[in-house]
Scaffold this active site. Structure first.
Site, PDB file in Angstrom:
ATOM      1  N   HIS A   1       6.811 -73.487  16.847  1.00 36.54           N
ATOM      2  CA  HIS A   1       7.257 -74.086  15.592  1.00 36.54           C
ATOM      3  C   HIS A   1       6.972 -73.124  14.435  1.00 36.54           C
ATOM      4  O   HIS A   1       6.123 -72.241  14.554  1.00 36.54           O
ATOM      5  CB  HIS A   1       6.534 -75.410  15.331  1.00 36.54           C
TER       6      HIS A   1
ATOM      7  N   SER B   1      10.648 -81.908  13.504  1.00 34.29           N
ATOM      8  CA  SER B   1       9.373 -81.218  13.317  1.00 34.29           C
ATOM      9  C   SER B   1       9.507 -79.912  12.546  1.00 34.29           C
ATOM     10  O   SER B   1       8.574 -79.505  11.844  1.00 34.29           O
ATOM     11  CB  SER B   1       8.724 -80.952  14.679  1.00 34.29           C
TER      12      SER B   1
END
Length: 287
Positions: free
Chosen positions: A267, A39
């Site tokens: 993230h 990711s």
């Protein structure tokens, strides 16, 4: 006589120029570039998503590989996918329809490969956050409950299992594209090296250094895997100084859990993906 000879020479030259074919020079083929990874490589959380890509991969049009390809004019094949593990080098990603082995993106003609992988093996990234949040909630008042409860158990699998698995995947990349330049990207720092970063992550104040130590062990394993196959390691830790998830919006490269500004927390944000692209481009230019 002189003028006649000159006239004949000019006519001959013109005739020759008429019949001489024009040879077209073909434009060079674009450099083939493959991006593999999880990711952080996919830019999961950064919009817009790549049309037609598996939705669960959350693959962003603005991830670092797309930025690199656009700036260098490369032809990109992006196989990155959220939640990917090193096993997904070799086969379709479990539970994600429409994926293939990420190695399928690499061909003998591939010239540039970027890889950002390993954080999901043994549940290192998500598992550490979950464990430390749970420790904080179940043992209030303890300064560093996660370190006390888990110690080396969250760190040991990285060298024992993640590093060999990543090295195996990188060797397979090298075998498929023996002339490619391979750039293995380290993870940007989510937590600072010192200080308290508990507010954005619900972990105990004293566990910030411990969580950072897990991330350091992961990046060390990634570096060693790159070195084992003669790839270039792109170290994101120095570039992350002053830009961790504990800094303010507009400065940080990675989002916290609480107060995140994007759909997927913990993230890289768009700024973080641009920062990774900058470091990858610098590594490409150094060789």
């Amino acid at each position: 006589m002189f003028h006649r000879r000159m006239l004949a020479a000019v006519i001959g030259a013109l005739a020759l120029s008429v019949v001489t074919p024009v040879v077209a020079v073909a434009a060079p083929a674009p450099v083939e570039y493959a991006n593999l990874g999880d990711s952080y490589s996919a830019g999961s959380g950064v919009l817009p998503l790549v049309p037609g890509a598996p939705l669960q991969c959350a693959r962003s049009q603005n991830n670092f590989s797309h930025i690199v390809a656009a700036r260098r004019g490369y032809r990109l094949t992006d196989a990155s996918c959220g939640s990917a593990r090193t096993a997904d080098f070799f086969g379709p990603q479990a539970g994600v329809a429409g994926t293939q082995a990420q190695l399928n993106a690499v061909r003998p003609t591939t010239a540039i490969v970027t890889v950002m992988m390993g954080g999901n093996d043994s549940g290192t990234f998500g598992g550490t956050l979950q464990a430390c949040i749970r420790a904080a909630l179940t043992t209030p008042g303890v300064a560093d409950p996660c370190r006390r409860q888990y110690g080396q158990s969250l760190i040991a699998p990285i060298a024992a299992r993640t590093q060999p698995a990543l090295t195996r995947g990188l060797r397979a990349v090298r075998a498929k594209a023996p002339r490619a330049r391979i750039f293995v990207v380290g993870y940007p720092s989510v937590f600072p090296r010192s200080g308290n970063c508990s507010g954005g992550f619900l972990i105990a104040p004293g566990d910030t250094p411990y969580v950072r130590s897990v991330a350091d062990a992961l990046n060390l394993a990634v570096r060693r895997s790159a070195e084992a196959v003669g790839a270039t390691f792109v170290d994101m830790a120095p570039a992350s100084v002053g830009h961790t998830a504990c800094t303010s919006p507009g400065v940080r490269y990675v989002e916290p859990i609480l107060g995140t500004t994007q759909l997927i927390p913990a993230h890289p944000n768009a700024r973080g993906e641009r920062a990774i692209a900058t470091q990858v481009l610098a590594a490409i230019n150094r060789r």
